[in-house]
Structure formats: C-alpha cells, structure tokens
Design a protein around this motif. Structure first.
Motif, short mmCIF file in Angstrom:
data_model
loop_
_atom_site.label_atom_id
_atom_site.label_comp_id
_atom_site.label_asym_id
_atom_site.label_seq_id
_atom_site.Cartn_x
_atom_site.Cartn_y
_atom_site.Cartn_z
N SER A 1 49.78 27.01 45.27
CA SER A 1 49.81 25.58 45.31
C SER A 1 49.91 25.14 46.59
O SER A 1 50.85 25.00 47.49
CB SER A 1 51.37 25.01 44.71
OG SER A 1 51.61 23.80 44.91
N SER A 2 48.67 24.82 47.23
CA SER A 2 48.51 24.84 48.84
C SER A 2 47.86 23.32 49.03
O SER A 2 48.02 22.47 48.51
CB SER A 2 47.69 26.07 49.41
OG SER A 2 46.68 26.01 48.52
N TYR A 3 46.94 23.25 50.04
CA TYR A 3 46.41 22.22 50.68
C TYR A 3 44.98 21.83 50.05
O TYR A 3 44.15 21.33 50.31
CB TYR A 3 46.21 22.20 52.12
CG TYR A 3 47.52 22.05 52.78
CD1 TYR A 3 48.02 20.78 53.07
CD2 TYR A 3 48.21 23.45 53.22
CE1 TYR A 3 49.36 20.82 53.77
CE2 TYR A 3 49.59 23.23 53.67
CZ TYR A 3 50.12 21.97 54.16
OH TYR A 3 51.32 22.11 54.62
N ARG A 4 44.92 22.63 48.71
CA ARG A 4 43.66 22.31 48.05
C ARG A 4 43.59 20.81 47.65
O ARG A 4 44.42 20.08 47.16
CB ARG A 4 43.63 23.24 46.83
CG ARG A 4 44.37 22.99 45.71
CD ARG A 4 44.51 23.96 44.61
NE ARG A 4 45.28 23.65 43.47
CZ ARG A 4 46.57 24.07 43.38
NH1 ARG A 4 47.11 24.40 44.31
NH2 ARG A 4 47.20 23.52 42.27
N PRO A 5 42.03 20.33 47.42
CA PRO A 5 41.91 18.93 47.06
C PRO A 5 41.96 18.80 45.66
O PRO A 5 41.77 19.43 44.81
CB PRO A 5 40.62 18.69 47.80
CG PRO A 5 40.07 19.85 47.38
CD PRO A 5 41.01 20.74 48.03
N MET A 6 41.90 17.50 45.13
CA MET A 6 42.20 17.30 43.73
C MET A 6 40.69 16.40 43.30
O MET A 6 40.53 15.34 44.32
CB MET A 6 43.31 16.50 43.43
CG MET A 6 43.14 16.26 41.74
SD MET A 6 45.01 15.49 41.41
CE MET A 6 45.02 14.12 41.88
N GLU A 7 40.08 16.53 42.43
CA GLU A 7 39.01 15.68 42.03
C GLU A 7 39.42 14.43 41.27
O GLU A 7 40.43 14.43 40.43
CB GLU A 7 37.87 16.50 41.12
CG GLU A 7 36.77 15.82 40.70
CD GLU A 7 35.86 15.80 41.91
OE1 GLU A 7 35.31 14.89 42.13
OE2 GLU A 7 35.64 16.89 42.43
N THR A 8 38.93 13.43 41.78
CA THR A 8 39.23 12.18 41.55
C THR A 8 37.85 11.26 41.21
O THR A 8 36.94 11.62 41.24
CB THR A 8 40.17 11.12 42.46
OG1 THR A 8 39.50 10.94 43.56
CG2 THR A 8 41.61 11.92 42.60
N GLY A 9 38.25 9.89 40.66
CA GLY A 9 36.89 9.22 40.33
C GLY A 9 36.17 8.75 41.66
O GLY A 9 34.88 8.56 41.55
#
Length: 424
Positions: free
Chosen positions: A17-25
């Motif tokens: 649970s780090s600074y990884r990005p999250m996919e959005t629209g």
C-alpha cells in the motif's frame, strides 16, 4: 507502559500500500499524503507544475486530507514520481508506505495545545514506514492526530486509529482511539514517545486478526477490538464528549476576537493547476507560511493579522476558491463523475451546480451527487442523494448512494425537479 512491537503478529497476505497510482477514467490518479507541517508555497507551485507537465492539470482535495493528481499516463508516471521525489513531496524510496494521517488543519493557530502535533506526525510516519508487514494495510486505513488544542480537533472525523493529546496529573499523554462499530473506543493513556509504536502495533494487530473482507477497524467486532487493545497492553479509558464543529471559511477568529487563520475550499474538492499556483502566490503575499489540508476539501493557514487574512481571502476568492461559509456548494458532496471516473455515467459537478442554485427551494441542508452506487464522495446519509444510473438519476431521500431510490428521473427532468421541495 512500554512500547509494544508488532513482531509477534503474523500478517495474512502482502499487498504493498504505497504511492502506486490508481486507474481512473481520465488516466492514472497519483496520491500525495498530507505533508508534515502543511504545504508551503513552493510545494504548491511544484505540485501545480507537475500536474500540468505530467497529468491533465486537474487536482483533487480528498476526504482523507490528501492531494491527488489526475490524468497521469503510464509514460509520464515515472517522470511525475521522480519530480515529486526531487521536490521532497514523496519519499525517495519508491516502495515506501503512504499511510493516510490527518492532523487538525488549525494546528498551531489556537491556544491550549498539549503536544507538538507535527513532531508526532513525523514520528508516526517514520514508524509506519519501517515494518514491511504494514505494506498490507488497506488503502483507506487512516490515522488522526489531535493535539488537544481549542481549535485543532478532528472530532467527528472517522479514522481507524486516533491519537488524542490529553492532560493529566503528570502532564500530557496520548489517548488511543479505535474506530469500533458505532463509536470510538478509547484506551490508554500512553506516553507521547510511545504513541507511534503503539499505533504500529495496533495496525499490525488489525492485519493479523481481520478476515479478508474486513478493510477497516470498524469492521471488527467490539470484542475483537477489545482483544486487540489488550494484546497491545492498553486499558479502556473514558473521555469527555466534545462539541463537533468545522472551522469556518474565510477569515477565522478564535471566539475572543483574535484573528488566527484563514480557510479556503475548492468546489467539490476540484481545482486546476492554475488555481493552486495562484493560491501559492496569495499565501506568499499574505505571509502565510503553509497551508494544511482538511478532510472537508479545504485548506487552512495561520495568519499574522486581519489585514494579511483579508488579503489572502480576497486573492483566493479571485482565484476561484470558496471563502464564504454560506456558499450552497459547500452543502453538496460530489465525486469526480464522468468522464474523469470510468464508473460514472453523468457529469456530477454540472448536476451539483444546478442543484446548488435551488438548495433553499428544495429544503435541503445536505446533498450528495454520485456518479455511481459506490458513493465515494460521501459515506453518511444526505437529505438528498442523486446517483448516476446509465445517464439518468436515481433519487434517494435521507440516505446514501447504496439505498433504495424513491424514483428515477432523466437528466432533462432535473430543472423541473429542482423547483419543488424535497421532504426527507
């Protein structure tokens, strides 16, 4: 009491649970946690520059007092992360944990503060980054720090673990609160220096005792929470109830006529890089050293005098921020909506602005516009909730986005709907 250690806990699974990005629209979403001591003007300028250079220039203020950069691409992501590291806005270690830690946005502005909340914030951040097992903490697992001052409290804001300064015969100490079903369960108190290790032990204990579908502390039973506290050497503690009130926007006084801070909000938590850059300039011109994020999608800064406060508020208003606590937009929670979120089918911000003009007619004190049934912008019930549903709107009274609607209207029916009262 001695500082416990999480070493005895066995964690089920390991999911960083780090600074990884999250996919959005609209691409990847890159999260920046609250900075210890708040964001300085040069921090905000750097964030604005990075948002434009590597994203789509849109920035969100979140309910967990974080900043999110929108529209980052797979190609621009490593460059954005490197620029953020160079600006010391994220750790140099790319695998570092990014826990959500909220500190009262008016910390340092009032009187009666029992501890240095920023020092405790830094020590807690360091303690949480060390045990590798804490990489498995769910993304929304959060911590609150309350310095015990007159105006810095986060009472009413949910977090999994609360650290609240309390006064006793031997001086200041820390009461530890766990978000139990229905209310916060308080334990302790513990010494200030021991508090970070206690929080780490509780977080690790949560991971060891939870089931796979239990993502937050409040998902555990009251019995399990009591056992967790006991395993960490904590005993139940009774704390007096405090009144819950949010800081006002604009120029803020301490109730005795002394100007202490100024607050500004972004409409629905959304601002552009240009807005943030102008806010940084306003802070510099008014002598505001830093701005602290709040869970109400607003920022607060300590001001030296009424003239500086008025200058900052006037500049922020011109930049597009809300500085009037009576603005109807403040009573509406709205998620990013379409096209920013791939789960949404409606433009939530446009709908929210349309409803805002009619809040009085509708008889509403609160409204939630959600692009889908997940209801990310607001977990509590609202007088009126509008949920996007294949381009239409599900209407819910006195409920959440997941509750049963009383009717469904088409978007072109919204103007007529806004002309009649809604009785929750």
């Amino acid at each position: 009491m001695g500082a416990p250690t999480p070493a005895s806990f066995t964690v089920r699974g390991w999911c960083p649970s780090s600074y990884r990005p999250m996919e959005t629209g609209d691409g990847l979403l890159l999260r920046l946690p609250a900075r210890v001591g708040g964001f300085r003007a040069d921090d905000m300028t750097a964030i604005a520059d990075i948002a434009e250079r590597h994203g789509n220039g849109l920035i969100d203020l979140t309910r967990r007092a974080n900043i999110q950069l929108r529209g980052v691409t797979a190609e621009s992501l490593p460059h954005a992360q490197q620029d953020l590291r160079d600006a010391e806005l994220i750790p140099a270690d790319a695998s570092a944990v990014a826990p959500s830690i909220m500190v009262g946005p008016l910390t340092g502005c009032g009187t009666g503060e029992l501890i240095d909340a920023d020092r405790l914030h830094g020590r807690l951040l360091d303690a949480l980054s060390r045990p590798p097992e804490l990489h498995a903490l769910p993304a929304k697992f959060s911590f609150n720090i309350d310095c015990g001052g007159e105006v810095a409290a986060l009472d009413g804001e949910r977090a999994d673990i609360h650290l609240r300064a309390v006064s006793g015969a031997s001086g200041a100490s820390i009461a530890v609160g766990l978000d139990a079903p229905g209310a916060i369960a308080w334990f302790g108190p513990v010494g200030i220096d021991a508090a970070p290790a206690v929080a780490v032990a509780l977080a690790a204990g949560f991971l060891a005792s939870r089931q796979s579908d239990q993502r937050r502390m409040r998902d555990l039973s009251a019995t399990s929470i009591a056992k967790l506290a006991d395993a960490c050497g904590l005993t139940p503690l009774a704390l007096p109830q405090r009144s819950i009130s949010r800081p006002q926007l604009g120029v803020m006084s301490d109730g005795r006529g002394r100007i202490i801070a100024a607050g500004v909000a972004a409409p629905f938590g959304r601002l552009s890089a240009a807005m943030l850059r102008r806010l940084a300039s306003c802070a510099t011109d008014a002598g505001v050293a830093s701005l602290r994020l709040s869970p109400w999608r607003s920022l607060f800064g300590k001001v030296a005098d009424p003239i500086a406060a008025a200058r900052f508020v006037a500049g922020a208003t011109d930049a597009g921020f809300i500085c009037d606590g009576n603005d109807p937009l403040l009573a509406i929670d709205a998620c990013p909506g379409a096209p920013q979120c791939s789960s949404a089918t409606v433009d939530t911000h446009a709908i929210a602005r349309a409803v805002a003009d009619h809040m009085a007619v509708l008889g509403l004190r609160s409204c939630h516009v959600s692009g889908c049934v997940k209801g990310c912008a607001r977990s509590a019930a609202a007088d009126l909730t509008l949920v996007g549903n294949a381009g239409a709107l599900s209407i819910i009274r006195a409920g959440t986005a997941r509750d049963m609607p009383i009717t469904v209207i088409h978007l072109d029916e919204l103007p007529a709907f806004c002309q009649r009262p809604v009785h929750a």
